[in-house]
Design an enzyme around this catalytic site. Sequence first.
Site, PDB file in Angstrom:
ATOM      1  NE  ARG A  86      -1.977  -1.717   3.581  1.00  0.00           N
ATOM      2  CZ  ARG A  86      -2.378  -1.907   4.839  1.00  0.00           C
ATOM      3  NH1 ARG A  86      -3.530  -1.422   5.242  1.00  0.00           N
ATOM      4  NH2 ARG A  86      -1.628  -2.576   5.693  1.00  0.00           N
ATOM      5  CE  LYS A 130       0.856  -2.251   9.427  1.00  0.00           C
ATOM      6  NZ  LYS A 130      -0.445  -2.606  10.076  1.00  0.00           N
ATOM      7  CE1 TYR A 133      -5.360   2.167  10.413  1.00  0.00           C
ATOM      8  CE2 TYR A 133      -4.210   1.625   8.390  1.00  0.00           C
ATOM      9  CZ  TYR A 133      -5.380   1.880   9.067  1.00  0.00           C
ATOM     10  OH  TYR A 133      -6.579   1.844   8.393  1.00  0.00           O
ATOM     11  CG  HIS A 172      -1.766  -1.068  15.089  1.00  0.00           C
ATOM     12  ND1 HIS A 172      -3.128  -1.098  15.265  1.00  0.00           N
ATOM     13  CD2 HIS A 172      -1.563  -1.060  13.749  1.00  0.00           C
ATOM     14  CE1 HIS A 172      -3.722  -1.107  14.078  1.00  0.00           C
ATOM     15  NE2 HIS A 172      -2.796  -1.075  13.144  1.00  0.00           N
ATOM     16  CD  GLU A 198      -3.546   2.911  15.443  1.00  0.00           C
ATOM     17  OE1 GLU A 198      -3.376   3.409  14.319  1.00  0.00           O
ATOM     18  OE2 GLU A 198      -2.616   2.753  16.262  1.00  0.00           O
ATOM     19  CG  ASP A 241      -3.716  -4.549  14.191  1.00  0.00           C
ATOM     20  OD1 ASP A 241      -4.452  -4.985  15.091  1.00  0.00           O
ATOM     21  OD2 ASP A 241      -4.142  -3.979  13.169  1.00  0.00           O
TER      22      ASP A 241
HETATM   23  N1  LIG Z   1      -4.273  -7.733  10.991  1.00  0.00           N
HETATM   24  C1  LIG Z   1      -4.644  -6.775  10.179  1.00  0.00           C
HETATM   25  O1  LIG Z   1      -4.136  -6.640   9.084  1.00  0.00           O
HETATM   26  C2  LIG Z   1      -5.729  -5.845  10.577  1.00  0.00           C
HETATM   27  C3  LIG Z   1      -6.135  -5.820  11.862  1.00  0.00           C
HETATM   28  N2  LIG Z   1      -7.183  -5.042  12.276  1.00  0.00           N
HETATM   29  C4  LIG Z   1      -7.532  -5.124  13.704  1.00  0.00           C
HETATM   30  O2  LIG Z   1      -8.716  -5.881  13.915  1.00  0.00           O
HETATM   31  C5  LIG Z   1      -9.219  -5.559  15.206  1.00  0.00           C
HETATM   32  C6  LIG Z   1     -10.729  -5.369  15.171  1.00  0.00           C
HETATM   33  O3  LIG Z   1     -11.042  -4.178  14.486  1.00  0.00           O
HETATM   34  P1  LIG Z   1     -12.545  -3.692  14.236  1.00  0.00           P
HETATM   35  O4  LIG Z   1     -13.406  -4.837  13.861  1.00  0.00           O
HETATM   36  O5  LIG Z   1     -12.464  -2.534  13.326  1.00  0.00           O
HETATM   37  O6  LIG Z   1     -12.961  -3.198  15.683  1.00  0.00           O
HETATM   38  P2  LIG Z   1     -14.446  -2.868  16.199  1.00  0.00           P
HETATM   39  O7  LIG Z   1     -14.284  -1.892  17.284  1.00  0.00           O
HETATM   40  O8  LIG Z   1     -15.333  -2.563  15.060  1.00  0.00           O
HETATM   41  O9  LIG Z   1     -14.935  -4.258  16.795  1.00  0.00           O
HETATM   42  C7  LIG Z   1     -14.380  -4.866  17.912  1.00  0.00           C
HETATM   43  C8  LIG Z   1     -15.469  -5.635  18.634  1.00  0.00           C
HETATM   44  O10 LIG Z   1     -14.836  -6.390  19.685  1.00  0.00           O
HETATM   45  C9  LIG Z   1     -15.780  -6.471  20.725  1.00  0.00           C
HETATM   46  N3  LIG Z   1     -15.134  -6.925  21.954  1.00  0.00           N
HETATM   47  C10 LIG Z   1     -14.314  -6.231  22.788  1.00  0.00           C
HETATM   48  N4  LIG Z   1     -13.946  -7.017  23.818  1.00  0.00           N
HETATM   49  C11 LIG Z   1     -14.532  -8.225  23.624  1.00  0.00           C
HETATM   50  C12 LIG Z   1     -14.539  -9.453  24.335  1.00  0.00           C
HETATM   51  N5  LIG Z   1     -13.888  -9.587  25.485  1.00  0.00           N
HETATM   52  N6  LIG Z   1     -15.241 -10.497  23.825  1.00  0.00           N
HETATM   53  C13 LIG Z   1     -15.925 -10.376  22.686  1.00  0.00           C
HETATM   54  N7  LIG Z   1     -15.965  -9.231  21.956  1.00  0.00           N
HETATM   55  C14 LIG Z   1     -15.285  -8.171  22.442  1.00  0.00           C
HETATM   56  C15 LIG Z   1     -16.346  -5.064  20.793  1.00  0.00           C
HETATM   57  O11 LIG Z   1     -17.565  -5.032  21.519  1.00  0.00           O
HETATM   58  C16 LIG Z   1     -16.508  -4.740  19.313  1.00  0.00           C
HETATM   59  O12 LIG Z   1     -17.801  -5.039  18.821  1.00  0.00           O
HETATM   60  C17 LIG Z   1      -8.427  -4.321  15.648  1.00  0.00           C
HETATM   61  O13 LIG Z   1      -7.395  -4.706  16.524  1.00  0.00           O
HETATM   62  C18 LIG Z   1      -7.836  -3.819  14.351  1.00  0.00           C
HETATM   63  O14 LIG Z   1      -6.682  -3.040  14.537  1.00  0.00           O
HETATM   64  C19 LIG Z   1      -7.861  -4.243  11.387  1.00  0.00           C
HETATM   65  C20 LIG Z   1      -7.459  -4.207  10.078  1.00  0.00           C
HETATM   66  C21 LIG Z   1      -6.338  -4.968   9.573  1.00  0.00           C
HETATM   67  C1  LIG Z   2      -5.167  -1.575  10.340  1.00  0.00           C
HETATM   68  C2  LIG Z   2      -3.936  -2.237   9.994  1.00  0.00           C
HETATM   69  O1  LIG Z   2      -3.194  -2.628  10.841  1.00  0.00           O
HETATM   70  C3  LIG Z   2      -3.585  -2.441   8.625  1.00  0.00           C
HETATM   71  O2  LIG Z   2      -4.341  -2.043   7.753  1.00  0.00           O
HETATM   72  O3  LIG Z   2      -2.533  -3.025   8.366  1.00  0.00           O
HETATM   73 MG   LIG Z   3      -2.314  -4.273  11.088  1.00  0.00          MG
END
Ligand SMILES: NC(=O)C1=CN([C@@H]2O[C@H](COP(=O)(O)OP(=O)(O)OC[C@H]3O[C@@H](n4cnc5c(N)ncnc54)[C@H](O)[C@@H]3O)[C@@H](O)[C@H]2O)C=CC1
Ligand SMILES: CC(=O)C(=O)O
Ligand SMILES: [Mg+2]
Length: 361
Positions: free
Chosen positions: A15, A75, A94, A96, A118, A270
Amino acid sequence: MIVGIPKEIKNNESRVGMTPAGVFELTKRNHSVFVQSTAGEGSGFFDKDYQEVGATVLETIEEVYSKSEMIVKVKEPIASEYPLIKENQIVFTYFHFASSEPLTLAMIKSKAICIAYETVEDNDGTLPLLTPMSEVAGRMAIQQGAKYLEKPIKGRGILLGGVPGVKPGKVLILGAGVVGVQAAKMAAGLGAHVTIMDINMKRLRYVNDVLPNHVTTAFSSEYSIRQLIKTHDLIVGGVLVKGGKAPKLITKDMLKEMRPGTVIVDVAVDQGGCFETTKATTHEDPTYIIDDVVHYCVANMPGAVPYTSTMALTNVTLPFVLNLANKGWEKACEEDQNLSKGLSIVKGDVVYKEINEAFNL
Ligand SMILES: NC(=O)C1=CN([C@@H]2O[C@H](COP(=O)(O)OP(=O)(O)OC[C@H]3O[C@@H](n4cnc5c(N)ncnc54)[C@H](O)[C@@H]3O)[C@@H](O)[C@H]2O)C=CC1
Ligand SMILES: CC(=O)C(=O)O
Ligand SMILES: [Mg+2]
């Protein structure tokens, strides 16, 4: 303002922080833009595309950082970038932070203005600059999970959708936020049986309203997670505590309760990950196996589909970039409380509570 767009250097991160369309909006307003040569290539944007809209293309990352007042990227900076970041420079990307103490300490030392995509918020508390990448990662989680369920790559050997006469696979999703709902949609579309869990009843009601009947909701608790992991083939972690470390919902001892070849995809990696056995992996080497459970923990999943992700990301970041460039960070953040939630480390001070808590600073 002088704005710099470096090339991303994280593993398989294709990206780029701004498209030529975004650069055009800056140059039109008399800002100067420096783009590192080939920064946009992975997303389909070439040096000449940036030059045509008034950017100057520079050969090295050092030049981009040293000449710019604001760096716009994707990133978090990685170790080789730490020394390039200058006092009072705005870095908009981002971060994190809660998942990396070295990054946090390096940014404190830099005395830069670190504004994290974020944690920028909307009026309703949602995260407009995280959402599009969570949409990508949620959808990808099923694509990747389905692949690693194949036997030759050590999965259980299950076709998620099943076939007529044979029942489908089962997908368990932790977190019914953006990642969770998009993952549920994809899995349901494939015909899998889906269970999605959250501690927020509003989210479970939403899922119940908008997703098909073969998506079942369950209130998240340790007890219910322990029950459900025994029978599900693919488990996706998508929980988030804004700006903080993810809660560890699946502990190491629970892996023994899963069947061999179960695949777990920790999208929340992340923010430190929601599985105790998570360690960040790369697109080059995305998985590892512990107790016969396949772990996929890539921290930049959207980086693998840059044609989609760069556009989706820059669509939402551009208004904030323009605001920062036009007004400077102090005025922009003073006038926009939603943007100010992105302020994480300012001139050596950690100003975001959850980052302080993560490292007892
Ligand atoms: N690995 C990657 O490439 C990427 C990672 N992410 C990550 O994914 C994660 C989720 O992001 P979003 O869905 O946008 O967040 P969001 O805020 O939309 O959803 C998170 C959900 O987790 C729930 N939650 C919190 N504690 C909980 C628990 N103990 N048990 C069950 N549910 C619980 C919340 O109530 C909420 O509905 C973030 O850490 C984000 O940074 C996002 C994009 C890319
Ligand atoms: C949100 C994030 O960590 C990514 O887009 O890589
Ligand atoms: Mg990430």
